[in-house]
Design a protein around this motif. Structure first.
Motif, PDB file in Angstrom:
ATOM      1  N   SER A  41      51.126   3.362  16.474  1.00  0.00           N
ATOM      2  CA  SER A  41      50.273   3.551  17.650  1.00  0.00           C
ATOM      3  C   SER A  41      49.175   4.569  17.379  1.00  0.00           C
ATOM      4  CB  SER A  41      51.130   4.018  18.831  1.00  0.00           C
ATOM      5  OG  SER A  41      50.333   4.294  19.966  1.00  0.00           O
ATOM      6  N   ALA A  42      49.527   5.611  16.631  1.00  0.00           N
ATOM      7  CA  ALA A  42      48.535   6.636  16.293  1.00  0.00           C
ATOM      8  C   ALA A  42      47.566   6.146  15.220  1.00  0.00           C
ATOM      9  CB  ALA A  42      49.239   7.900  15.827  1.00  0.00           C
ATOM     10  N   GLY A  43      48.003   5.174  14.410  1.00  0.00           N
ATOM     11  CA  GLY A  43      47.151   4.640  13.351  1.00  0.00           C
ATOM     12  C   GLY A  43      47.069   5.528  12.130  1.00  0.00           C
ATOM     13  N   VAL A  44      47.899   6.579  12.101  1.00  0.00           N
ATOM     14  CA  VAL A  44      47.822   7.522  10.992  1.00  0.00           C
ATOM     15  C   VAL A  44      49.179   8.186  10.791  1.00  0.00           C
ATOM     16  CG1 VAL A  44      47.093   9.432  12.480  1.00  0.00           C
ATOM     17  CG2 VAL A  44      46.525   9.486  10.066  1.00  0.00           C
ATOM     18  N   LEU A  45      49.525   8.428   9.532  1.00  0.00           N
ATOM     19  CA  LEU A  45      50.677   9.258   9.192  1.00  0.00           C
ATOM     20  C   LEU A  45      50.129  10.600   8.751  1.00  0.00           C
ATOM     21  CD1 LEU A  45      53.840   9.372   8.631  1.00  0.00           C
ATOM     22  CD2 LEU A  45      53.203   8.981   6.227  1.00  0.00           C
ATOM     23  N   GLN A  46      50.432  11.643   9.496  1.00  0.00           N
ATOM     24  CA  GLN A  46      49.923  12.967   9.168  1.00  0.00           C
ATOM     25  C   GLN A  46      50.860  13.626   8.157  1.00  0.00           C
ATOM     26  OE1 GLN A  46      49.482  14.501  13.246  1.00  0.00           O
ATOM     27  NE2 GLN A  46      47.281  14.521  12.861  1.00  0.00           N
ATOM     28  N   VAL A  47      50.284  14.093   7.061  1.00  0.00           N
ATOM     29  CA  VAL A  47      51.051  14.602   5.928  1.00  0.00           C
ATOM     30  C   VAL A  47      50.682  16.055   5.667  1.00  0.00           C
ATOM     31  CG1 VAL A  47      51.645  14.249   3.507  1.00  0.00           C
ATOM     32  CG2 VAL A  47      51.004  12.279   4.923  1.00  0.00           C
ATOM     33  N   GLY A  48      51.667  16.931   5.753  1.00  0.00           N
ATOM     34  CA  GLY A  48      51.440  18.324   5.431  1.00  0.00           C
ATOM     35  C   GLY A  48      51.530  18.552   3.934  1.00  0.00           C
ATOM     36  N   CYS A  49      50.646  19.374   3.396  1.00  0.00           N
ATOM     37  CA  CYS A  49      50.639  19.651   1.959  1.00  0.00           C
ATOM     38  C   CYS A  49      50.018  21.021   1.723  1.00  0.00           C
ATOM     39  CB  CYS A  49      49.844  18.585   1.200  1.00  0.00           C
ATOM     40  SG  CYS A  49      48.041  18.701   1.427  1.00  0.00           S
ATOM     41  N   GLU A  50      50.156  21.497   0.507  1.00  0.00           N
ATOM     42  CA  GLU A  50      49.361  22.624   0.048  1.00  0.00           C
ATOM     43  C   GLU A  50      48.450  22.066  -1.038  1.00  0.00           C
ATOM     44  OE1 GLU A  50      49.977  27.219  -1.292  1.00  0.00           O
ATOM     45  OE2 GLU A  50      50.935  25.696  -2.518  1.00  0.00           O
ATOM     46  N   ALA A  51      47.178  21.981  -0.737  1.00  0.00           N
ATOM     47  CA  ALA A  51      46.232  21.284  -1.612  1.00  0.00           C
ATOM     48  C   ALA A  51      45.732  22.172  -2.748  1.00  0.00           C
ATOM     49  CB  ALA A  51      45.070  20.749  -0.798  1.00  0.00           C
ATOM     50  N   THR A  52      46.668  22.848  -3.402  1.00  0.00           N
ATOM     51  CA  THR A  52      46.322  23.693  -4.551  1.00  0.00           C
ATOM     52  C   THR A  52      47.311  23.443  -5.684  1.00  0.00           C
ATOM     53  OG1 THR A  52      47.675  25.537  -3.715  1.00  0.00           O
ATOM     54  CG2 THR A  52      45.339  25.509  -3.095  1.00  0.00           C
ATOM     55  N   TYR A  53      47.867  22.226  -5.735  1.00  0.00           N
ATOM     56  CA  TYR A  53      48.953  21.967  -6.665  1.00  0.00           C
ATOM     57  C   TYR A  53      48.716  20.681  -7.446  1.00  0.00           C
ATOM     58  CZ  TYR A  53      53.775  22.700  -8.252  1.00  0.00           C
ATOM     59  OH  TYR A  53      54.891  22.951  -9.002  1.00  0.00           O
ATOM     60  N   PRO A  54      47.715  20.675  -8.345  1.00  0.00           N
ATOM     61  CA  PRO A  54      47.458  19.481  -9.135  1.00  0.00           C
ATOM     62  C   PRO A  54      48.604  19.186 -10.093  1.00  0.00           C
ATOM     63  CG  PRO A  54      46.186  21.360  -9.972  1.00  0.00           C
ATOM     64  CD  PRO A  54      46.819  21.798  -8.680  1.00  0.00           C
ATOM     65  N   PRO A  55      48.870  17.912 -10.391  1.00  0.00           N
ATOM     66  CA  PRO A  55      48.119  16.746  -9.908  1.00  0.00           C
ATOM     67  C   PRO A  55      48.698  16.126  -8.641  1.00  0.00           C
ATOM     68  CG  PRO A  55      49.626  16.043 -11.611  1.00  0.00           C
ATOM     69  CD  PRO A  55      49.850  17.530 -11.448  1.00  0.00           C
ATOM     70  N   PHE A  56      49.549  16.856  -7.902  1.00  0.00           N
ATOM     71  CA  PHE A  56      50.152  16.298  -6.693  1.00  0.00           C
ATOM     72  C   PHE A  56      49.152  16.254  -5.542  1.00  0.00           C
ATOM     73  CE2 PHE A  56      53.887  17.592  -9.129  1.00  0.00           C
ATOM     74  CZ  PHE A  56      54.735  16.513  -8.943  1.00  0.00           C
ATOM     75  N   THR A  57      48.689  17.424  -5.117  1.00  0.00           N
ATOM     76  CA  THR A  57      47.673  17.508  -4.070  1.00  0.00           C
ATOM     77  C   THR A  57      46.720  18.651  -4.414  1.00  0.00           C
ATOM     78  OG1 THR A  57      49.262  18.847  -2.800  1.00  0.00           O
ATOM     79  CG2 THR A  57      48.993  16.547  -2.135  1.00  0.00           C
TER      80      THR A  57
END
Length: 284
Positions: A41-57
């Motif tokens: 219904s929301a049209g999105v899966l909200q994903v929490g991350c720490e975007a400083t951890y290559p190559p994951f996020t």
């Protein structure tokens, strides 16, 4: 022992004391459990991350990219929704999950006893076992952890590698007569890698997939010694009550292992295929 200051991710990984205070009583805003129908219904899966951890996020030109982002996109396609990655301070990522800021945590969160008590995990989607990074020229003389007897180890403060150090030291001493000559602790892993290349330390502990990226970034400079300690993996975390979401994640990861798509993404981001357990590890 040389000491450098901690980083936010390292502090959380470091031990139960880091986790206990902020995570004892998370606010459960979806007490009845969020459903796949809610996600659709929301049209999105909200994903929490720490975007400083290559190559994951990590960020590339301001955009969050990585293995987790590509994998989430493939998984979400089965629901007809898009993943939305939300960059979050790692020390507060589990409270933020229970506060409803996002639906799942996907940022190479390894299985640990205290985490399993607080969140519901998917089956493994990445390896999180430790490996030892050494200089390429030492590959002939350091073929196992026991060869680190009398040598200097580098670790990141609060990392699983630092937590493993006492047991490894005992293991090496039992096998070779003496443990590490010194353990140097760094603020972050890049500082430890630099010390390795400069000869200040003889080996650096980190997770296998992360070291795979280091190897790709500097071809021919380093070599790996594996395995180190017990095997471990990373899973996708959800709220305990969101059982339908967890079942969907397990189903998707099983499908992507069977058709090989997850391994193709691993080759793209890490340079090798990972060995994934079909079960969440248990902790005594």
């Amino acid at each position: 022992m040389t000491h450098f200051k901690a980083t936010r991710r390292g502090v959380l990984i470091g031990g139960a004391a880091s986790l206990a205070v902020p995570l004892l009583a998370p606010t459960r805003v979806f007490a009845a459990g969020k459903t796949l129908a809610d996600i659709k219904s929301a049209g999105v899966l909200q994903v929490g991350c720490e975007a400083t951890y290559p190559p994951f996020t990590f960020r590339d030109g301001g955009k969050i990219v990585g293995y987790d982002v590509d994998l989430a996109a493939v998984m979400c396609a089965s629901l007809g929704v898009e993943p939305e990655f939300i960059d979050t301070q790692w020390s507060g990522v589990i409270p933020a999950l229970y506060a409803g800021r996002f639906d799942v945590i996907m940022s190479s969160m390894s299985y640990r006893k205290e985490r399993l008590e607080k969140v519901a995990f998917s089956i493994p989607y990445a390896e999180a076992s430790q490996a030892l990074l050494i200089r390429a020229e030492d590959a002939g003389s350091i073929t196992s952890v026991s060869n680190m007897s009398g040598k200097v180890l580098g670790v990141k403060l609060g990392s699983p590698g630092e937590m493993m150090k006492p047991a490894l030291d005992e293991e090496i001493a039992a096998a070779a007569g003496a443990g590490f000559s010194e353990v140097k602790i760094y603020d972050d892993h890049p500082a430890a890698y630099l010390a390795l290349s400069q000869g200040t330390v003889d080996g650096v502990l980190n997770t296998l997939p992360t070291l795979g990226q280091v190897m790709k970034d500097r071809p021919g400079a380093y070599a790996l010694v594996r395995p180190v300690g017990q095997l471990n993996w990373a899973g996708i975390a959800a709220r305990k009550e969101d059982t339908e979401i967890v079942e969907w994640m397990d189903s998707e990861l099983t499908r992507l292992k069977e058709n090989g798509e997850i391994y193709a993404l691993q080759e793209k981001w890490f340079g090798f295929k990972m060995e994934l357990s079909d079960e969440i590890p248990s902790f005594a």
